[in-house]
Design a protein around this motif. Structure first.
Motif, PDB file in Angstrom:
ATOM      1  N   TRP A 458       0.974  -1.441   0.199  1.00  0.00           N
ATOM      2  CA  TRP A 458      -0.115   0.242   0.077  1.00  0.00           C
ATOM      3  C   TRP A 458       1.387   1.268  -0.398  1.00  0.00           C
ATOM      4  N   GLU A 459       1.751   0.887   0.542  1.00  0.00           N
ATOM      5  CA  GLU A 459       2.612   2.610   0.796  1.00  0.00           C
ATOM      6  C   GLU A 459       3.527   2.692  -0.444  1.00  0.00           C
ATOM      7  N   LEU A 460       3.945   2.129  -1.178  1.00  0.00           N
ATOM      8  CA  LEU A 460       4.322   1.605  -2.284  1.00  0.00           C
ATOM      9  C   LEU A 460       3.675   2.029  -3.202  1.00  0.00           C
ATOM     10  N   ALA A 461       2.289   2.094  -3.382  1.00  0.00           N
ATOM     11  CA  ALA A 461       1.352   2.768  -4.439  1.00  0.00           C
ATOM     12  C   ALA A 461       1.210   3.573  -4.067  1.00  0.00           C
ATOM     13  N   ARG A 462       1.376   4.018  -2.994  1.00  0.00           N
ATOM     14  CA  ARG A 462       0.825   5.343  -2.707  1.00  0.00           C
ATOM     15  C   ARG A 462       1.836   6.662  -3.141  1.00  0.00           C
ATOM     16  N   ARG A 463       3.279   5.506  -3.035  1.00  0.00           N
ATOM     17  CA  ARG A 463       4.232   6.570  -3.663  1.00  0.00           C
ATOM     18  C   ARG A 463       4.379   6.845  -5.251  1.00  0.00           C
ATOM     19  N   PRO A 490     -10.705  -2.450   5.276  1.00  0.00           N
ATOM     20  CA  PRO A 490     -10.944  -1.257   5.360  1.00  0.00           C
ATOM     21  C   PRO A 490      -9.171  -0.926   4.067  1.00  0.00           C
ATOM     22  N   LEU A 491      -8.181  -1.179   4.089  1.00  0.00           N
ATOM     23  CA  LEU A 491      -7.827  -1.126   3.393  1.00  0.00           C
ATOM     24  C   LEU A 491      -7.719  -1.342   2.221  1.00  0.00           C
ATOM     25  N   SER A 492      -8.546  -3.090   1.718  1.00  0.00           N
ATOM     26  CA  SER A 492      -8.711  -3.281   0.426  1.00  0.00           C
ATOM     27  C   SER A 492     -10.178  -2.758  -0.010  1.00  0.00           C
ATOM     28  N   ARG A 493     -10.762  -1.506   0.719  1.00  0.00           N
ATOM     29  CA  ARG A 493     -11.899  -0.896   0.135  1.00  0.00           C
ATOM     30  C   ARG A 493     -11.150   0.257  -0.280  1.00  0.00           C
ATOM     31  N   GLN A 494     -10.020   0.551   0.547  1.00  0.00           N
ATOM     32  CA  GLN A 494      -9.379   1.909   0.241  1.00  0.00           C
ATOM     33  C   GLN A 494      -8.849   1.527  -1.165  1.00  0.00           C
ATOM     34  N   ALA A 495      -8.001   0.583  -1.427  1.00  0.00           N
ATOM     35  CA  ALA A 495      -7.360   0.319  -2.385  1.00  0.00           C
ATOM     36  C   ALA A 495      -8.374   0.483  -3.737  1.00  0.00           C
ATOM     37  N   GLU A 496      -9.779  -0.073  -3.056  1.00  0.00           N
ATOM     38  CA  GLU A 496     -10.553   0.038  -4.815  1.00  0.00           C
ATOM     39  C   GLU A 496     -11.174   1.163  -4.886  1.00  0.00           C
ATOM     40  N   MET A 497     -11.026   2.268  -4.015  1.00  0.00           N
ATOM     41  CA  MET A 497     -11.276   3.422  -4.316  1.00  0.00           C
ATOM     42  C   MET A 497     -10.396   4.455  -5.322  1.00  0.00           C
ATOM     43  N   GLU A 498      -8.796   3.704  -4.782  1.00  0.00           N
ATOM     44  CA  GLU A 498      -7.805   4.066  -5.353  1.00  0.00           C
ATOM     45  C   GLU A 498      -7.868   4.161  -6.516  1.00  0.00           C
ATOM     46  N   LEU A 499      -8.058   2.695  -7.272  1.00  0.00           N
ATOM     47  CA  LEU A 499      -8.534   1.900  -8.594  1.00  0.00           C
ATOM     48  C   LEU A 499      -9.244   2.859  -9.708  1.00  0.00           C
ATOM     49  N   LEU A 500     -10.946   3.018  -8.751  1.00  0.00           N
ATOM     50  CA  LEU A 500     -11.089   3.862  -9.468  1.00  0.00           C
ATOM     51  C   LEU A 500     -11.388   5.003 -10.229  1.00  0.00           C
ATOM     52  N   LYS A 501     -10.554   5.790  -9.347  1.00  0.00           N
ATOM     53  CA  LYS A 501      -9.573   7.447  -8.966  1.00  0.00           C
ATOM     54  C   LYS A 501      -8.654   7.662 -10.664  1.00  0.00           C
ATOM     55  N   LEU A 502      -8.160   6.432 -10.307  1.00  0.00           N
ATOM     56  CA  LEU A 502      -7.142   6.159 -11.321  1.00  0.00           C
ATOM     57  C   LEU A 502      -7.963   6.037 -12.802  1.00  0.00           C
TER      58      LEU A 502
END
Length: 504
Positions: A458-463, A490-502
């Protein structure tokens, strides 16, 4: 057509008249402009004001110059004389302001130097640094001004620039400047260079112990026992008692005591009962040395009420009472052998907390200095205790000591390279201390060691997403987070939201 021919002379007369008027107006304007320019250039005589300044009649000079300034507000010559007079009257802030006005009006770069000096004396060191910087851009060979610039920079906490400036103005450095230079280099951990400047300062004022004490601090830190002892003797010779008042008193006393313990014992002195000055006197074979207080032996003492000879005589007069095996001892009689042979009553001894436990508790209580003390005690017991090194690092980080925090957490990693918590602590610190490229490399390295850690991915993805601006790589890593995390976390849901933004 005949009528038009008759009008031609009249038209020519009108044109000649208009042209003559225009030339006359131009001539008139020319004389007016010339007269005005002569009036602008004609400045008042400043010699009277300068004379008043030389005679020390500063107030009168200021009065004259202010009158001239009101009449000729854009004259930099008047402004410079007014600024100098104000400086002589100790009105430094107003003087600096007038110098700035003169600079804006077109004064030479020399006014920048004078403005810098006025700002320095007014206490506005940031403005002084700016003026010195502007002046030295065009007067790089003014080495005396480089020295002044370095002093200002040192006082506004710009050590690197201060070192460079003071180095350029090295021919004009005073004793205090050399001492300051040594302190600046020492703060940068440039010890050989710092030693040079402390020695230079000592050469300028041989009777001053301040540079020698700074040199001693360096030698004690590097555990140079021989040189440290020589410096202690030198300092005590110049100023007896100076070390007792310094922060090096305890370490200096310990060094003399440990190095010369046998000598102290041979001469009948306990070093723990002596000051540094007294220890130096003993080691210098000063025959007339008498300690300020008697050396007191440690351990149990005989009661002072009876002399030793009386006690000896008393022992000789005591009857030799040796009860046989069948002899009965009265219950009320005091039998020393029985008293000392009887086991002492057992007391419940509470379990002692280990140093590492004390460090953990102190850290939770936000007592970070106490955490450091207990963690260091644990490290002394076991230098390979990674947990103790980690607690040291956490305490340093909370105290804002990021460099020390980084060094201690790296030591913890060295002892336990596969400890995930320690690695994450290191990354938190590295984010503050390393460059962006280095930090990214450390994240990649950690991921290789812990490939199944969703937190690291997750930290690497955000970077890659927010800093490196690489959305494709970030998207791959967000999907990896979803794979590693349980569905709905929670972390899985957050990752899904970031994918939608991308995707958007």
């Amino acid at each position: 057509m005949a009528n038009f021919t008759n009008l031609l002379p009249i038209i020519w007369l009108l044109l000649l008249f208009c042209g003559g008027c225009s030339e006359k107006d131009k001539t008139k304007d020319h004389f007016t402009d010339t007269r005005d320019s002569k009036q602008v250039q004609k400045l008042p005589d400043l010699s009277n004001a300068v004379e008043k300044r030389i005679e020390g009649k500063t107030a009168e000079a200021i009065k004259i110059l202010r009158k001239f300034n009101s009449e000729f507000p854009d004259s930099h010559a008047i402004l410079i004389q007014l600024a100098r007079a104000l400086q002589e009257a100790d009105q430094f802030a107003m003087s600096a302001f007038r110098f700035d006005q003169a600079i804006a009006a077109g004064a030479s770069e020399q006014a920048l130097k004078e403005a810098a000096q006025a700002y320095t004396r007014a206490g506005d060191l940031n403005s002084a640094a700016e003026r010195f910087g502007d002046y030295l851009l065009v007067n790089d060979k003014d080495f005396e001004s480089w020295a002044k610039y370095g002093r200002v920079l040192a006082n506004i906490n710009q050590p690197t620039k201060a070192i460079n400036a003071l180095t350029k103005g090295s021919d004009y450095l005073t004793f205090n400047d050399c001492l300051m230079m040594g302190n600046l280099l020492s703060s940068k951990n440039l010890m050989p260079q710092a030693e040079f400047w402390y020695k230079t300062a000592h050469g300028k004022e041989a009777d001053n112990t301040a540079p020698l004490i700074s040199l001693l601090e360096i030698k004690l830190a590097s555990q140079n026992v021989q040189k440290s002892e020589e410096l202690i003797f030198q300092i005590e010779k110049l100023n007896p008692g100076a070390l007792e008042k310094s922060t090096l008193a305890e370490s200096s006393a310990n060094l003399l005591s440990q190095k010369n313990l046998g000598e102290f014992i041979r001469r009948g002195f306990a070093p723990s009962e002596l000051s540094i000055s007294q220890m130096v006197k003993v080691l210098n074979n000063e025959e007339n040395f008498i300690p300020s207080k008697p050396v007191i032996a440690r351990g149990p003492k005989l009661p002072p009420s009876r002399p030793l000879q009386e006690i000896s005589d008393l022992n000789e007069r005591l009857p030799d009472v040796s009860p046989g095996p069948s002899a009965e001892v009265a219950p009320t009689a005091m039998n020393l052998a029985a008293a000392f042979s009887a086991p002492p009553p057992e007391k419940a001894i509470p379990p002692m907390e280990s140093h590492i436990e004390k460090a953990r508790i102190a850290y939770l209580d936000r007592k970070y200095q106490e955490t450091l003390y207990s963690a260091r005690s644990a490290i002394k017991e076991n230098p390979e205790d990674a947990e103790a090194w980690k607690l040291c690092s956490q305490a340093h980080f909370q105290l804002g000591e990021t460099k020390e925090a980084e060094m201690t957490i790296l030591e913890a990693i060295r002892h336990e390279p596969t400890n995930f918590d320690i690695r994450m602590d290191y990354l938190r610190i590295a984010r503050e201390t390393l460059s962006s490229t280095r930090y990214l490399a450390e994240l990649e390295k950690a991921r290789e060691i812990f490939p199944d850690s969703s937190d690291l991915v997750w930290e690497l993805a955000r970077r890659y997403h927010l800093v490196e601006r690489m959305p494709v790589t970030a998207g791959v890593l967000y999907r990896k987070v979803i794979e590693l995390e349980s569905s709905g976390s929670p972390l899985s849901r957050q990752a899904e939201m970031e994918l939608l933004k991308l995707r958007e």
